[in-house]
Design a protein around this motif. Structure first.
Motif, short mmCIF file in Angstrom:
data_model
loop_
_atom_site.label_atom_id
_atom_site.label_comp_id
_atom_site.label_asym_id
_atom_site.label_seq_id
_atom_site.Cartn_x
_atom_site.Cartn_y
_atom_site.Cartn_z
N GLN A 164 -2.25 44.22 29.28
CA GLN A 164 -1.96 42.79 29.42
C GLN A 164 -2.31 42.37 30.85
O GLN A 164 -1.80 42.95 31.81
CB GLN A 164 -0.48 42.51 29.17
CG GLN A 164 -0.04 42.74 27.74
CD GLN A 164 1.43 42.45 27.54
OE1 GLN A 164 2.18 42.26 28.50
NE2 GLN A 164 1.86 42.41 26.29
N LYS A 166 -1.78 39.61 33.59
CA LYS A 166 -0.78 38.59 33.85
C LYS A 166 -1.20 37.72 35.03
O LYS A 166 -1.57 38.23 36.10
CB LYS A 166 0.58 39.22 34.14
CG LYS A 166 1.15 39.99 32.94
CD LYS A 166 2.55 40.51 33.22
CE LYS A 166 3.15 41.15 31.98
NZ LYS A 166 4.52 41.63 32.20
N VAL A 168 0.45 35.14 37.50
CA VAL A 168 1.82 34.81 37.90
C VAL A 168 1.81 34.01 39.19
O VAL A 168 1.21 34.43 40.19
CB VAL A 168 2.66 36.10 38.10
CG1 VAL A 168 4.14 35.75 38.22
CG2 VAL A 168 2.43 37.11 36.99
N GLN A 173 4.32 32.34 34.32
CA GLN A 173 3.49 33.50 33.99
C GLN A 173 2.70 33.22 32.72
O GLN A 173 3.21 32.63 31.78
CB GLN A 173 4.37 34.74 33.79
CG GLN A 173 3.67 35.95 33.21
CD GLN A 173 4.61 37.12 33.05
OE1 GLN A 173 4.88 37.85 34.00
NE2 GLN A 173 5.14 37.31 31.85
N VAL A 175 0.16 35.47 30.01
CA VAL A 175 -0.23 36.83 29.64
C VAL A 175 -1.47 36.77 28.75
O VAL A 175 -1.50 36.04 27.75
CB VAL A 175 0.91 37.55 28.89
CG1 VAL A 175 0.47 38.95 28.46
CG2 VAL A 175 2.16 37.63 29.77
#
Length: 291
Positions: A164, A166, A168, A173, A175
Motif C-alpha cells: 500500500q 500512502k 499522508v 491519508q 491509500v
C-alpha cells in the motif's frame, strides 16, 4: 579588423558578466526538500521522487490544496513514480516505466492520475491534458490520528505480492494499493536456476519459497529431498522439510524431520531453531492424536 576586435571585446565582456551572474546566484535550502522512497515488493521495486512541503500552521486540503483542481502530490517538480515490472493498481495495469503522479482532491473522494507526460513543471495546470493519462483511479481520503507536518509518501502492508502506498499530510491519508505477480516471476526464476547445474542450496531455496507461500507442497518436498541428497543433513533443510510435510498433513513425518533438525541445531547451539522445532513437535503431536 577594428570591428572584429571590438566584437571580441564585447563578447568577452558579456561572458564575464554572465559568469559573474552565475557565480553570484545563491544556493539555498528549499522550503519543500526533495525526497526519494524506494520499496521492494517481492522481486519488484517501486521508486518515488517527490518534494515534502510542510503544514506550517496552514489549512491544507480544501484551502492550500484546493478541491477540484490538479495537485502535483507534493511541491516543486511533479512527483515521479517508477515501477521496474508490470504491476496492477485497483484492477488497472501499470506497465513497467516512469509516470508523473497527480491528484485531484475532493472532500469525499480523490482521483489519482498516472500520467505519461513527464515534462510538465509542477502541476502542469496549463499544459496538463487528461488524454495523456495512462489511467485514473478513485480513492477515499481518511482522517488520521495525530499530525503529519511534512507531506509523506510511504509504503505499508508489504507482502511478496502487494503493498500500500500512502500519501499522508496534516490529518489526511490516502491509500493506493499495488499488486504484482511475484509467483509468476518466481516460477520463471526457479525454472531458470534448475536448468543450470542446480546445487543443494538451489533446491532448498526453491522449496522454501513454495513452503512460505503454501504452494505445491509435493513439489517442494521433492526439492527438499534433492537438497538433502546433494547437500547432506542440515538443520534448516530438515526444518523446512518438516513444515512442508505438515502442509501435506503428514504429521508423523513432520515430527521425525523436526527431531532431526532439532538435534543438529542443538549440536550447533542454534537455540532459536531448537525452540521452534520443539513448539512444532508439540503442536503436531496433538494433531496426530486427533486423527
Amino acid at each position: 579588423m577594428a570591428q572584429l576586435k571590438l566584437t571580441l571585446q564585447i563578447f568577452g565582456l558579456l561572458l564575464v558578466l554572465s559568469t559573474t551572474q552565475l557565480t553570484a546566484q545563491l544556493t539555498h535550502p528549499k522550503a519543500s526538500p526533495a525526497a526519494m522512497v524506494e520499496q521492494a515488493v517481492g522481486l519488484s521495486k517501486i521508486i518515488v521522487h517527490y518534494s515534502r512541503p510542510a503544514v506550517r500552521g496552514r489549512n491544507i486540503f480544501g484551502d492550500l490544496v484546493p478541491y477540484g483542481r490538479i495537485w502535483r502530490v507534493g511541491a516543486n517538480e511533479s512527483t515521479k513514480i517508477t515501477v521496474d515490472t508490470d504491476m496492477e493498481v485497483m484492477g488497472k495495469v501499470l506497465p513497467k516505466g516512469t509516470y508523473a503522479l497527480y491528484a485531484f482532491p475532493e472532500s469525499e473522494a480523490w482521483e489519482i492520475a498516472f500520467h505519461n507526460n513527464l515534462s510538465h513543471w509542477g502541476d502542469g495546470r496549463k499544459n496538463y491534458k487528461p488524454e495523456e493519462d495512462l489511467f485514473r483511479i478513485s480513492v477515499q481520503p481518511e482522517k488520521i490520528g495525530g499530525h503529519q507536518e511534512n507531506f509523506l509518501i510511504t509504503f505499508d502492508a508489504i507482502t511478496h505480492n502487494s503493498a500500500q502506498m500512502k500519501l499522508v499530510w496534516a490529518n489526511t491519508q490516502v491509500v493506493i494499493p499495488f499488486k504484482v505477480d511475484t509467483h509468476a516471476q518466481m516460477e520463471r526464476e526457479i525454472a531458470k536456476k534448475l536448468e543450470k547445474s542446480p546445487t543443494a542450496q538451489t533446491y532448498y531455496e526453491a522449496a522454501r519459497y513454495l513452503q512460505e507461500q503454501n504452494k505445491d507442497p509435493k513439489r517442494a518436498l521433492g526439492y527438499l529431498n534433492k537438497a538433502l541428497e546433494l547437500g547432506g543433513d542440515t538443520y534448516y533443510f530438515h526444518r523446512v522439510k518438516s513444515l512442508v510435510e505438515a502442509q501435506l498433513g503428514d504429521y508423523g513425518s513432520a515430527i521425525a524431520s523436526a527431531r532431526k533438525s532439532l538435534k543438529i541445531a542443538a549440536n550447533l547451539e542454534k537455540d532459536e531453531f531448537v525452540r521452534m522445532n520443539q513448539k512444532n513437535i508439540a503442536k503436531w503431536e496433538k494433531l496426530l492424536e486427533q486423527k
